[in-house]
Every structure is written in structure tokens, then in C-alpha cells.
Design an enzyme around this catalytic site. Structure first.
Site, short mmCIF file in Angstrom:
data_model
loop_
_atom_site.label_atom_id
_atom_site.label_comp_id
_atom_site.label_asym_id
_atom_site.label_seq_id
_atom_site.Cartn_x
_atom_site.Cartn_y
_atom_site.Cartn_z
N PHE A 216 16.42 2.13 7.36
CA PHE A 216 17.57 1.39 6.79
C PHE A 216 18.26 1.78 5.46
CE2 PHE A 216 19.34 -2.57 5.22
CZ PHE A 216 19.82 -3.35 6.29
N THR B 197 15.70 5.25 -6.20
CA THR B 197 16.33 5.61 -7.40
C THR B 197 15.61 6.77 -8.25
OG1 THR B 197 17.18 3.35 -7.28
CG2 THR B 197 17.22 4.14 -9.74
N HIS C 259 18.28 4.80 4.19
CA HIS C 259 18.96 6.05 4.38
C HIS C 259 20.36 5.94 5.24
CE1 HIS C 259 15.40 7.35 2.75
NE2 HIS C 259 14.93 7.99 3.88
N HIS D 298 12.25 1.80 -6.21
CA HIS D 298 11.92 2.75 -7.46
C HIS D 298 11.82 4.10 -6.91
CE1 HIS D 298 7.96 2.39 -5.46
NE2 HIS D 298 7.69 3.75 -5.68
N ASP D 299 11.33 4.32 -5.78
CA ASP D 299 11.59 5.66 -5.27
C ASP D 299 12.95 6.27 -5.03
OD1 ASP D 299 8.94 6.60 -4.60
OD2 ASP D 299 8.72 5.47 -3.08
N ILE E 220 0.96 -1.09 0.10
CA ILE E 220 0.19 0.09 0.01
C ILE E 220 0.91 1.24 -0.03
CG2 ILE E 220 -1.88 1.10 1.18
CD1 ILE E 220 -2.35 -1.51 2.66
N ASP E 221 0.80 2.08 -1.18
CA ASP E 221 1.62 3.14 -1.19
C ASP E 221 1.32 4.15 -0.23
OD1 ASP E 221 3.68 4.60 -3.12
OD2 ASP E 221 1.59 5.89 -3.20
N GLU F 54 3.68 1.23 2.75
CA GLU F 54 4.91 2.32 2.69
C GLU F 54 4.51 3.45 3.83
OE1 GLU F 54 7.21 5.25 -0.11
OE2 GLU F 54 5.03 4.92 -0.42
#
Length: 625
Positions: free
Chosen positions: A322, A391, A324, A388-389, A257-258, A295
């Protein structure tokens, strides 16, 4: 019920929620056009049961005798977001996974992929020939970025406007079902990314039907979805039914879940709590467990705490802290949200607990942030070195392979795959893919295209990255983001792929690694030397991991317990294209060792039980073809 229901023999029940409209009719477009008035019930649903309907029929809803709109719960938009909806008969697909029971979250090795850029064709069908190689790497779960219908043919998927419909350019409903079926046939679970915090701007016609949105709260994407104001019951049900729709009709095993921090709900029973309750009921009905993974930017342990303890009962949560902690140690970046990280102590705390910020002051946020995750079981946290985020939300979309050395890529792999948490790999990471993963869209509104470009520039200001912003609307930006699968077969890419295979194999076969567990873990770091030791155990199985984030070799004494320890893997070995290891094969407590700069090494404590079973040997990477 929000979605239409194809019954059988040409009968279909149409349902649509539009509580304030004076008239709604279903407009059948094929084989011949006809307009059928619908009847409204007390809850604001308009219904009509029609005959002579086949699964190929396309339709629209006519609202108040004025305008035609696609179905808000459309299950297929063959002509895109502005075209008519199409009837789908879910009973027509022949599944072969009746004996599939899924994979427990604690055992998952997750592989996140974007359908459009994972293959040259960018379809569900094109993924299937690669599944065997994915599985042979040791991966047992794929996570699909959102596949709900979005505008155009190029998008990350977070601009979807039909939550129930499968993207037409990817292969539609049949394509997704075929992919899931083939995954299950190979023993691979499927997680689907869903977005319940906003809908995209283009093709979003929900406002024409009812109060799906509220001005009480604002999200980064505009008005928030109405989860707690008047008429929110039907809105909440719209998204809960959507979750069950993917589990029931498409057999997916879990939902990610975004951005749940953008789901605003002040009701006593939060939407996430209600959602987890309904999915748990569905799991009981089906006789197996289906998972929800969130998320969140909140560092709030309530998300995964049990409902009976005041939590929301979600099964897992992504742990950005984790990432970061790891990213800043590897790259030295310290702008934007990376400002709060960069010390060995951050990595130590994340290894022990998960969240680094559990109420401490965040310089980036200029406030205290988070609460403790110390009591969250390790199997409820998903960790990664890339996704994906992390990057795609860089201005130039650089993967870690473009930012750090080959040695650091191996170190990052070891940190994630040997951690006590559930690991996630971003497509191509396993062989060091170096193409960027950029942000791309294919909108049709010039004003919207310009707004997207301005918004991206604002987003990057605090990072002060250099270079020009790639045009999100450009086809070239999309094509540059496609991975090159053939790289995995040669050179350092092949070596890294084999290193990932070896790490995953060790994780699966060593009990101290295969059981996610923070309680039987000890982590010690030295800030000056930039070195970290991790000790884990499960019954008689014990391991020690040495992680050197220093560019130079470090002499140190690892904190070993009694007994003899044998080396299982060392990224500095020449077989992994390292500078050559200086670590001994066998260690005893009190021994001084030298850990190569930027390397990771794993030692296993010898035990009679393991010796009886032949021990765990380091395999030759040349055997992996």
C-alpha cells in the site's frame, strides 16, 4: 521461567538458562558483595532463592567461575548494556487503569513515535504533556518504537540486547509504566514494537549462556535466533515469555513484531503460531483482547490466517505494498523496491485486496512474490504513507514533506485515513514535519561503528540517492531527527493538522468509513488520467472518494450510484490552502466534474436516515485551535 521473580519481603528467585555450563552463581553487588552458587535442574535452568534482596539490588551472573555477565532476562540495566542488572518489583507500581478495556484493532488510529526524538528531553515522562494534543487530533493509539535496552543513549531501538529491560535513558521501567497508565487514563491504547528476529551486536552476551543462535540460517544482522534447532524449546519460551512480560507487567495493549520474515522456523508449529496461541490464552485469562501485529516482507496471508486454517493467527500485518503504491504515484521514484510500483492499477489493487504482489513476478526480486490477501479482513491490515522504515531508511531521512508538494501531502493523508484499512501516522506527519528522521546509533566499539557506516552505504547503492551519508554515530545526526512540535501551531503546518483532524473525524462518524471493509468497496482507476475513484458503503451509508494523482486538473465522470451526493471535504478548497475547488457541493449520477490536480474529495450519498440525524457537515478548520 527465564526472568527473575521478586516475591516479597526481601525474597527473590533468580533463574537463568545455561544448559552447558558447569557452574553458575549469582553475584550480588549491593548493599554488600556476595557470591551465591546456584543449582541446576534437568532442563538446564540454574536457580537460587535469596533473602535480604530489595528492588534496588544490582547483580550479575558468574559463569563457570570465569566471567561475570548481566542477566539475559534482565528487567533493568541502569548503567547500560555492559553493567549489572537490577532487581525490579513490579507489584510496587500503583496502576489506575483497572477499568481499561482497550480499543479494538478495527477502531485504531495509530501514531508511531520514537521516544528519543519525539521530545527535546527524549524520555517517557516528556511524552505525557503531549498526549492530550495527540488525542485531540483524533488519534487513539500510540505505537512506541522498541524500548528494550540498547547500547548508549541514541538508537532506533532495533539494536536492543536485553529484550526484557526498559531503556535506562528513556526513564526505565517506572517511566514506561507511568506513560502507559497516563495513556489509558486518556483513552489511548499502547502498542509496543518488539524485535524477535535478532539482537544487536554490542552488549549481546546470550552466547555465553546457551544456544540462543544458530548458523543454519543467516539474517541481515548475522546469525539467526534458534527457533527450530536443538534446545530451541527454551529459546522459543524466552521470547514468548517476553511478549507476556510486556502485556502483564507494563499493561501494553498490543505488540508489533518486527520483520517476522527473518524469524526462521521449519518446525511443524511455527513460533508465531505458538506465540499467538499463548497471547490468546493470556487474553482469555485477563478477560479482554490483546493484539499481535506483524511486519513482514513476504506478502504471506498465512501470517494472519486463523491457526485452525493453517495460519499463524497473528491479528494484523503491515501492508508495505500500500505504501509503495502510494509513494511511487506521489514521488515518481522507481529505484530499489519501488521498481515494482508506479501505476494507478497498483493502488487500485491495494485498495481492493491489500497486497499488490500476490504471486506475480517482481522485477525487483527477480522472482514471483507473495500470495493473495483478498480474503484477509480489512481490519487486519495496517497502512501508512510514512513510517520509521520508509523515512529513516532513506539515505538523507527525508520525510514525504521534503519530497512532494503541500497538495500531495493532503492527498496522501486522505488515501490512508479514508482507506478500508487500519491507518498509521508517523510522528509529525500530521502537521507536515520537515525535519529528517535519520538513522542513528551510539556504539562504543570503533570497529562496529565503521561496520555500521559501511553497511548503510551498501544498503543505498541500488537507490542511487545523491548526497553524503550522515554519520549514524554523530550526536548531530540524532539531534537533527528531533521533531519540532511547535510547528503545528502556525502556517501551513496548522492547516495540515486541521485537515488530518477533519479526515479522522469523518472516518469516525461516517459508517461507510468507520467500518474497515473490503467487500463493500469498489475501486476504479484511469491510468492515462491518473485518477482513482473509491466507492464504499455500510448499510445506508455510502461514500465516493475522488483521488487525482495527476499534476493537472482532470475532467471526468465519477461512477456514482443513484441519488444525490453532497461534498464533505475537498483538499483543493482555499480553507485548506488549496488552489480553489471547482467541484459542486451536490452531485448526481452522470455529472461531469473537474478534479483539481493532486487533490482528494469526499462525497456522501444523501439518505433519509442521515438526513434525520442532521447529516454530516463539513466543519470549519478555523474552529480547531
Amino acid at each position: 521461567m527465564h526472568a527473575i521473580n521478586y516475591i516479597s519481603s526481601g525474597r527473590c528467585e533468580f533463574n537463568v538458562w545455561a544448559p552447558f555450563l558447569s557452574a553458575v552463581a549469582v553475584k550480588i553487588l549491593s548493599p554488600e558483595e556476595r557470591l551465591v552458587p546456584m543449582e541446576k535442574d534437568m532442563e538446564g535452568f540454574w536457580r537460587a532463592t535469596l533473602t535480604g534482596i530489595t528492588p534496588a539490588v544490582r547483580y550479575l551472573y558468574r559463569l563457570s567461575d570465569e566471567k561475570d555477565r548481566p542477566d539475559p532476562a534482565s528487567q533493568y540495566q541502569p548503567d547500560g548494556v555492559h553493567g549489572p542488572s537490577q532487581v525490579i518489583d513490579h507489584s510496587a507500581f500503583r496502576w489506575s487503569d483497572e477499568n481499561w478495556r482497550g480499543i479494538s484493532l478495527s477502531e485504531m488510529i495509530i501514531y508511531e513515535l520514537h521516544v528519543g526524538t519525539f521530545t527535546p528531553d527524549g524520555t517517557f515522562k516528556a511524552i505525557i504533556p503531549r498526549l492530550d494534543e495527540v488525542r485531540d487530533t483524533g488519534i487513539n493509539t500510540i505505537e512506541l518504537m522498541p524500548v528494550s535496552q540498547f547500547p548508549g543513549e541514541r538508537n532506533w531501538g532495533y539494536d536492543g540486547v536485553y529484550p526484557y529491560a526498559v531503556q535506562n535513558s528513556y526513564g526505565g521501567p517506572q517511566g514506561l509504566k507511568h506513560l502507559v497508565n497516563e495513556c489509558h487514563r486518556r483513552g489511548i491504547s499502547v502498542i509496543l514494537d518488539v524485535v524477535y528476529n535478532h539482537l544487536g551486536p554490542e552488549g549481546n552476551y546470550l552466547r555465553d549462556f546457551g544456544p540462543y543462535f544458530t548458523t543454519t540460517y543467516l539474517t541481515p544482522w548475522g546469525e539467526a535466533i534458534n527457533f527450530d534447532s536443538a534446545y530451541s524449546r527454551e529459546v522459543r519460551n524466552y521470547f514468548i515469555e517476553n511478549a507476556l512480560h510486556w502485556l502483564r507487567h507494563y499493561h501494553v495493549d498490543a505488540l508489533r513484531i518486527d520483520a517476522v520474515h527473518a524469524i526462521f522456523d521449519m518446525k511443524a508449529k511455527h513460533f508465531l503460531s505458538e506465540l499467538s496461541e499463548r497471547v490468546e490464552e493470556f487474553s482469555q485469562e485477563q478477560g479482554r483482547k490483546y493484539y499481535l501485529i506483524a511486519e513482514s516482507d513476504l506478502n504471506d496471508s498465512r501470517i494472519v490466517m486463523p491457526r485452525e486454517s493453517g495460519g499463524y493467527g497473528i491479528d494484523g500485518v503491515w501492508c508495505d505494498d500500500f505504501h509503495h503504491s502510494l509513494h511511487t504515484l506521489l514521488t515518481g521514484e522507481n529505484r530499489g523496491y519501488y521498481l515494482d510500483f508506479g501505476k494507478i492499477e497498483h493502488m487500485v489493487k491495494s485498495m481492493k485486496e491489500g497486497f499488490v504482489y500476490s504471486g506475480e513476478y517482481s522485477e525487483f526480486r527477480k522472482r514471483n512474490h507473495g500470495n493473495s490477501s483478498g480474503d484477509i479482513p480489512a481490519q487486519q491490515m495496517v497502512v501508512f504513507s510514512q513510517n520509521h522504515d520508509q523515512t529513516g531508511n532513506r539515505m538523507l531521512g527525508e520525510r514525504l514533506s521534503a519530497l512532494v508538494s503541500f497538495e500531495a501531502l493532503k492527498l496522501a493523508a486522505g488515501v490512508v485515513l479514508l482507506s478500508p484499512y487500519v491507518p498509521l501516522i508517523f510522528m509529525g506527519e500530521e502537521y507536515g514535519e520537515d525535519t529528517p528522521f535519520l538513522y542513528f546509533v551510539s556504539h562504543s566499539d570503533p570497529g562496529l561503528i565503521e561496520a555500521v557506516q559501511r553497511g548503510r552505504m551498501r544498503e543505498f547503492r541500488e537507490f542511487k540517492w545523491q548526497g553524503g551519508l550522515p554519520d549514524p554515530q554523530s550526536t548531530e545526526t540524532f539531534l537533527k531527527s528531533k521533531i519540532d512540535w511547535e510547528k503545528r501551531r502556525e502556517g501551513h503546518h496548522k492547516v495540515l493538522l486541521n485537515f488530518y483532524r477533519q479526515l479522522i473525524g469523518l472516518r469516525k462518524t461516517i459508517p461507510a468509513l468507520s467500518h474497515p471493509d473490503k467487500k463493500n468497496l469498489c475501486a476504479e482507476g484511469n491510468e492515462n488520467q491518473r485518477i482513482l475513484f473509491i466507492m464504499r458503503r455500510k448499510d445506508a451509508s455510502q461514500i465516493m472518494i475522488a483521488l487525482n494523482f495527476n499534476g493537472a486538473d482532470v475532467a471526468c465522470v465519477p461512477p456514482l450510484s443513484d441519488g444525490a451526493w453532497n461534498k464533505a471535504i475537498d483538499s483543493a478548497e482555499s480553507i485548506w490552502r488549496g488552489p480553489g475547488s471547482v467541484l459542486p457541493y451536490e452531485l448526481v449520477p452522470g455529472s461531469e466534474i473537474t478534479v483539481r490536480g493532486g487533490s482528494i474529495a469526499l462525497y456522501i450519498r444523501k439518505s433519509p436516515l442521515l438526513e434525520e440525524n442532521g447529516g454530516i457537515q463539513q466543519s470549519n478548520p478555523e474552529n480547531h485551535e
